[in-house]
Write a protein that holds these residues in place. Structure first.
Motif, PDB file in Angstrom:
ATOM      1  N   PHE A 143       0.845  -1.303   0.229  1.00  0.00           N
ATOM      2  CA  PHE A 143       0.054   0.232   0.063  1.00  0.00           C
ATOM      3  C   PHE A 143       0.842   1.308  -0.109  1.00  0.00           C
ATOM      4  O   PHE A 143       0.181   2.414  -0.222  1.00  0.00           O
ATOM      5  N   LEU A 144       2.105   1.197   0.299  1.00  0.00           N
ATOM      6  CA  LEU A 144       2.787   2.515   0.462  1.00  0.00           C
ATOM      7  C   LEU A 144       2.806   3.464  -0.596  1.00  0.00           C
ATOM      8  O   LEU A 144       2.770   4.551  -0.424  1.00  0.00           O
ATOM      9  N   GLY A 145       2.730   2.726  -1.855  1.00  0.00           N
ATOM     10  CA  GLY A 145       2.610   3.500  -3.161  1.00  0.00           C
ATOM     11  C   GLY A 145       1.290   4.408  -3.118  1.00  0.00           C
ATOM     12  O   GLY A 145       1.315   5.583  -3.353  1.00  0.00           O
ATOM     13  N   ASP A 146       0.147   3.675  -2.433  1.00  0.00           N
ATOM     14  CA  ASP A 146      -1.157   4.711  -2.468  1.00  0.00           C
ATOM     15  C   ASP A 146      -1.079   5.704  -1.396  1.00  0.00           C
ATOM     16  O   ASP A 146      -1.630   6.989  -1.412  1.00  0.00           O
ATOM     17  N   VAL A 147      -0.236   5.423  -0.222  1.00  0.00           N
ATOM     18  CA  VAL A 147      -0.434   6.205   0.837  1.00  0.00           C
ATOM     19  C   VAL A 147       0.499   7.325   0.376  1.00  0.00           C
ATOM     20  O   VAL A 147      -0.032   8.474   0.515  1.00  0.00           O
ATOM     21  N   ALA A 148       1.487   7.140  -0.386  1.00  0.00           N
ATOM     22  CA  ALA A 148       2.527   8.355  -1.016  1.00  0.00           C
ATOM     23  C   ALA A 148       1.712   9.301  -1.625  1.00  0.00           C
ATOM     24  O   ALA A 148       1.771  10.474  -1.846  1.00  0.00           O
ATOM     25  N   LYS A 149       0.645   8.568  -2.407  1.00  0.00           N
ATOM     26  CA  LYS A 149      -0.032   9.471  -3.308  1.00  0.00           C
ATOM     27  C   LYS A 149      -1.076  10.502  -2.679  1.00  0.00           C
ATOM     28  O   LYS A 149      -1.340  11.550  -2.861  1.00  0.00           O
ATOM     29  N   VAL A 150      -1.732   9.769  -1.594  1.00  0.00           N
ATOM     30  CA  VAL A 150      -2.577  10.708  -0.450  1.00  0.00           C
ATOM     31  C   VAL A 150      -1.598  11.788  -0.022  1.00  0.00           C
ATOM     32  O   VAL A 150      -2.093  13.084   0.222  1.00  0.00           O
ATOM     33  N   ALA A 151      -0.477  11.387   0.492  1.00  0.00           N
ATOM     34  CA  ALA A 151       0.343  12.284   1.081  1.00  0.00           C
ATOM     35  C   ALA A 151       0.747  13.320   0.148  1.00  0.00           C
ATOM     36  O   ALA A 151       0.930  14.573   0.826  1.00  0.00           O
ATOM     37  N   ALA A 152       0.858  13.229  -1.083  1.00  0.00           N
ATOM     38  CA  ALA A 152       1.203  14.415  -2.279  1.00  0.00           C
ATOM     39  C   ALA A 152      -0.011  15.394  -2.071  1.00  0.00           C
ATOM     40  O   ALA A 152       0.438  16.570  -2.032  1.00  0.00           O
ATOM     41  N   GLU A 153      -1.069  14.808  -2.177  1.00  0.00           N
ATOM     42  CA  GLU A 153      -2.201  15.759  -1.869  1.00  0.00           C
ATOM     43  C   GLU A 153      -2.152  16.482  -0.931  1.00  0.00           C
ATOM     44  O   GLU A 153      -2.576  17.795  -0.937  1.00  0.00           O
ATOM     45  N   PHE A 154      -1.920  16.026   0.093  1.00  0.00           N
ATOM     46  CA  PHE A 154      -1.981  16.671   1.467  1.00  0.00           C
ATOM     47  C   PHE A 154      -0.712  17.696   1.606  1.00  0.00           C
ATOM     48  O   PHE A 154      -0.833  18.973   2.001  1.00  0.00           O
ATOM     49  N   ARG A 155       0.357  17.092   0.978  1.00  0.00           N
ATOM     50  CA  ARG A 155       1.461  17.947   1.089  1.00  0.00           C
ATOM     51  C   ARG A 155       1.458  19.405   0.387  1.00  0.00           C
ATOM     52  O   ARG A 155       1.979  20.302   0.843  1.00  0.00           O
ATOM     53  N   ALA A 156       0.842  19.496  -0.714  1.00  0.00           N
ATOM     54  CA  ALA A 156       0.508  20.729  -1.552  1.00  0.00           C
ATOM     55  C   ALA A 156      -0.280  21.714  -0.661  1.00  0.00           C
ATOM     56  O   ALA A 156      -0.014  22.758  -0.961  1.00  0.00           O
ATOM     57  N   TYR A 157      -0.882  21.206   0.450  1.00  0.00           N
ATOM     58  CA  TYR A 157      -1.582  21.967   1.408  1.00  0.00           C
ATOM     59  C   TYR A 157      -0.921  22.273   2.971  1.00  0.00           C
ATOM     60  O   TYR A 157      -1.657  22.637   3.631  1.00  0.00           O
ATOM     61  N   GLY A 158       0.281  21.643   2.682  1.00  0.00           N
ATOM     62  CA  GLY A 158       0.833  21.851   4.077  1.00  0.00           C
ATOM     63  C   GLY A 158       0.636  20.932   5.254  1.00  0.00           C
ATOM     64  O   GLY A 158       0.943  21.270   6.344  1.00  0.00           O
ATOM     65  N   ILE A 159       0.044  20.159   4.748  1.00  0.00           N
ATOM     66  CA  ILE A 159      -0.548  18.868   5.809  1.00  0.00           C
ATOM     67  C   ILE A 159       0.341  17.509   5.767  1.00  0.00           C
ATOM     68  O   ILE A 159       0.472  17.052   4.780  1.00  0.00           O
ATOM     69  N   ARG A 160       0.894  17.439   6.664  1.00  0.00           N
ATOM     70  CA  ARG A 160       1.768  16.046   7.002  1.00  0.00           C
ATOM     71  C   ARG A 160       0.799  15.211   7.439  1.00  0.00           C
ATOM     72  O   ARG A 160       0.044  15.016   8.190  1.00  0.00           O
ATOM     73  N   LEU A 161       1.321  13.808   6.491  1.00  0.00           N
ATOM     74  CA  LEU A 161       0.497  12.472   6.733  1.00  0.00           C
ATOM     75  C   LEU A 161       0.961  11.736   7.803  1.00  0.00           C
ATOM     76  O   LEU A 161       2.248  11.509   7.707  1.00  0.00           O
ATOM     77  N   PHE A 162       0.126  10.993   8.807  1.00  0.00           N
ATOM     78  CA  PHE A 162       0.540  10.118   9.581  1.00  0.00           C
ATOM     79  C   PHE A 162      -0.323   8.781   9.277  1.00  0.00           C
ATOM     80  O   PHE A 162      -1.249   8.902   8.516  1.00  0.00           O
ATOM     81  N   LEU A 163       0.246   7.715   9.968  1.00  0.00           N
ATOM     82  CA  LEU A 163      -0.449   6.489   9.858  1.00  0.00           C
ATOM     83  C   LEU A 163      -0.880   5.993  11.114  1.00  0.00           C
ATOM     84  O   LEU A 163       0.081   6.106  12.008  1.00  0.00           O
ATOM     85  N   SER A 164      -2.049   5.553  11.580  1.00  0.00           N
ATOM     86  CA  SER A 164      -2.317   4.649  12.583  1.00  0.00           C
ATOM     87  C   SER A 164      -1.546   3.364  12.450  1.00  0.00           C
ATOM     88  O   SER A 164      -1.775   2.807  11.238  1.00  0.00           O
ATOM     89  N   ALA A 165      -0.786   2.911  13.356  1.00  0.00           N
ATOM     90  CA  ALA A 165      -0.295   1.620  13.122  1.00  0.00           C
ATOM     91  C   ALA A 165      -0.631   0.361  14.267  1.00  0.00           C
ATOM     92  O   ALA A 165      -0.904   0.935  15.175  1.00  0.00           O
ATOM     93  N   ASN A 166      -0.549  -0.618  13.802  1.00  0.00           N
ATOM     94  CA  ASN A 166      -0.888  -1.883  14.619  1.00  0.00           C
ATOM     95  C   ASN A 166       0.532  -2.093  15.429  1.00  0.00           C
ATOM     96  O   ASN A 166       1.355  -2.370  14.883  1.00  0.00           O
TER      97      ASN A 166
END
Ligand code: GCW
Length: 699
Positions: free
Chosen positions: A235-258
């Protein structure tokens, strides 16, 4: 509240102002992603608001020398950072510039010269400044009664966010469902995969950034098998794409981890935080995450809570658990956000000595000083669970040497599930303004959340999101005010509930004064109304188990969840005193401990949270507890009906789709409030045998 982008609302009911002289030219010297976002937002906004096409000039040309700047033709907006744009830097004095840093920004409108400057130390600040400008432009319209809500405010603005971390937690699952979501399916996932519709995610990013939020965790804190794989190639490729959307707006992405990932996806036999192989597994996995997302924020962890795995399995404590992850994240500047929602969810209801309210403090207070410096503890506002009324968590002010983040719940799990109107900002304000006395008077929770009281390196706000794929984002259109208000409050906890409500209503519905007055009133009364017809005097719960919607006085009374009211024929409430109860009051600093310990000084609204009293106990209000229950429930149901009535008066003044939707919801709330009223009143009449003074109907 960004409705101006669709040419909707915003300026409705207002005499539209002419485009400001500076709005035709936008100059920028930097090539930076967030600055490009700012320019895109600005030009779109100006276009929609004033029906113009601003000309954007890039590059050195905009690094106007002083002589250019004095030229008459030099009307326009300049935006940029101090180091990236000379023109912007020169528009502010050294003293002015030194008053803001990082994400803070300055705006100056020079009306005479027809210029406007937005400047910051960082691109993020420039973006926030741009959204601020757009907000002011929508507010600065002459309203239906000639009022200028924002007249002259642009002449000079200096803003600095009070909280460093301003975070949203999604409780979205990869199957597309959302835990405690009341606004449709997830915008992030469908059927076990990431969505292909990144547009909706981008729109969400702009909503969040426009209120000043800067971090998001994108999956449920209850991390199931499938979401555990977010840290892997799967899934990391998908997560990275979402992170890119948020990055453009200055929002840092976190994940909940098990916490049990090393076992569940790593094939190890243990997740013991002191095991070398386990540590190595996290180090390697974390490095992979950073290879895909270099500015990844870190992990959000729910461990040893509600059947989730955690360090207790290995006889380790939460500092051991959190520090192991901190070590893996440290080389990359990542953070561990560790939730304190840890309690025994398998309690025997017959056991009167265990008190769920005590749990977080009992678990975490002894660990103060043991957490690594990139660990932050995330603490719910109250010791139970986001009830309409409960005490504040005594953990605030109990841990001097630990980074802390305050957690609110925007999604209305216990406050009407976005079918009832419940504007939560006044509740949050009470929490923020609560004085813990940790370092004497003036030790309010907001000063712990912002890190200033103990001078902590990391601190801030987190909140559980209330959005979904619903067309209006939040199920109930007026529930948007909670998301908006959360962002504004995270930026500046000094803003009042009233200011935020008015701002949101004007941005969303325009400046027809009748519309503003009615919706503003509905919002501001809604929390008290909801409290009136639901669980009384801070005792909480009384909802249907599991889904938590609707009245059920004994729904949790004989359960394992530690959430009881102890009503019998004589009285009701939970004795949490030191003298005769669970001793919970001692978790507060002396001033509050004493105030809560005594029935006489305990505030009415929390009486049943702290004390078990007879129904005939007389409150400070002069009423008996039982009559208070009857009165508030009769009043609450009537008030809910009046909310519906208020809304109906807006017919014809509001977009018909929104009007109909809210009208239906308010009618539903009014009906449901009667159900609450009658169930609660009847229950207590039957338990106590005490008649209602005014002879109103009880069944
Ligand atoms: O309020 C409770 C909710 C759970 C939630 C939990 C938590 C994500 O009922 O659904 O789980 O809190 O905060 O972890």
């Amino acid at each position: 509240w960004l409705g101006y982008l669709q040419g909707q609302s915003g300026v409705k009911g207002a005499a539209r102002k002419a485009a400001p002289v500076w709005s035709h030219n936008v100059s920028v010297a930097e090539d930076q992603e967030m600055i490009s976002t700012a320019i895109a937002e600005l030009t779109q906004g100006l276009e929609k608001l004033f029906d113009i096409k601003p000309k954007v000039s890039h590059s050195a040309a905009s690094q106007a020398s002083e002589s250019d700047l004095t030229g008459q033709e030099a009307h326009g907006v300049w935006l940029g950072t101090w180091t990236g744009s000379e023109a912007v830097a020169q528009a502010f004095s050294d003293i002015e510039r030194s008053a803001v840093h990082d994400e803070g920004y300055l705006i100056r409108e020079d009306k005479e010269q027809g210029r406007l400057f937005i400047g910051s130390e960082t691109p993020q600040g420039v973006l926030y400044g741009t959204f601020h400008l757009l907000r002011e432009l929508v507010l600065d319209q002459e309203s239906s009664n000639g009022v200028h809500p924002a007249e002259g405010r642009l002449s000079y603005i200096a803003e600095q966010p009070v909280n460093a971390l301003r975070m949203i937690n999604q409780w979205d699952n990869v199957d597309g469902s959302i835990e405690r979501g009341y606004a449709g399916k997830s915008i992030f996932y469908e059927n076990g995969e990431f969505t292909r519709d990144l547009g909706r995610i981008r729109d969400y990013a702009r909503l969040l950034a426009s209120t000043g939020l800067n971090a998001i965790s994108i999956n449920n804190v209850n991390v199931h098998q499938c979401e555990s794989l977010f840290l892997t190639e799967r899934f990391l490729g998908d997560v990275a794409k979402v992170a890119a959307e948020f990055r453009a707006y200055g929002i840092r992405l976190f994940l909940s981890a098990n916490y049990a990932s090393p076992i569940e996806i790593g094939g190890l036999l243990t997740a013991d935080p002191l095991d070398e192989q386990v540590r190595e597994w996290w180090n390697i996995q974390t490095a992979k995450v950073y290879a895909a997302i270099p500015d990844f924020g870190g992990y959000l962890i729910k461990a040893d809570s509600e059947n989730r795995p955690g360090p207790f399995t290995y006889n380790r404590d939460h500092a051991d658990g959190a520090n192991m992850l901190a070590e893996a994240l440290r080389p990359f500047g990542g953070l561990v956000i560790w939730r304190c929602f840890v309690y025994n969810c398998k309690q025997d209801w017959r056991d009167r000595s265990t008190d769920r309210a005590r749990a977080a403090y009992d678990h975490f207070k002894p660990l103060d000083g043991r957490f690594a410096d990139n660990v932050i503890l995330q603490i719910k506002n109250g010791p139970m669970d986001f009830q309409v009324r409960e005490a504040v968590s005594p953990l605030f002010g109990a841990m001097e040497q630990t980074n802390q983040v305050l957690e609110f719940q925007i999604t209305q799990e216990y406050t009407g599930q976005q079918r009832h109107l419940c504007y939560l900002i006044p509740q949050w304000k009470e929490v923020l303004d609560f004085d813990t006395f940790a370092k004497g008077p003036g030790s309010e929770i907001k000063r712990i959340a912002d890190g200033s009281l103990y001078n902590r390196p990391y601190s801030g706000f987190a909140a559980v999101s209330n959005i979904g794929a619903d067309a209006c984002w939040t199920g109930h259109p007026l529930a948007q005010a909670n998301l908006y208000g959360y962002g504004r409050l995270a930026w500046n906890p000094e803003l009042s509930s009233e200011e935020i409500a008015e701002e949101w209503v004007r941005l969303t519905f325009g400046h027809d004064e009748e519309v503003v007055r009615l919706i503003y009133g509905m919002l501001l009364n809604s929390l008290e109304i909801y409290e009136n017809y639901t669980a009384p005097l801070g005792v909480g719960w009384m909802v249907n188990p599991e889904h938590h919607y609707g009245p059920n006085v004994d729904g949790y009374e004989y359960s394992k969840w530690g959430t009881y009211h102890f009503a019998d024929c004589d009285g009701i409430g939970v004795d949490r005193t030191v003298s005769s109860g669970t001793g919970y009051t001692s978790q507060y600093h002396r001033e509050n401990a004493e105030r809560y310990e005594s029935v006489d000084s305990c505030p009415d609204e929390l009486l049943l949270f702290f004390h078990h009293v007879p129904y005939t106990h007389v409150l400070h209000s002069g009423k008996t507890v039982i009559q208070h229950i009857y009165d508030t429930h009769f009043a609450g149901a009537e008030q809910a009906a009046s909310l519906a009535e208020n809304w109906r008066q807006l017919e014809g003044k509001i977009d018909p789709t929104v009007f109909d939707k809210v009208a239906k919801l308010q009618a539903g709330q009014a009906e449901h409030a009667k159900e609450w009223r009658d169930m609660i009143n009847t229950y207590f009449y039957r338990k106590s045998g005490i008649a209602e003074e005014q002879g109103r109907t009880i069944y």
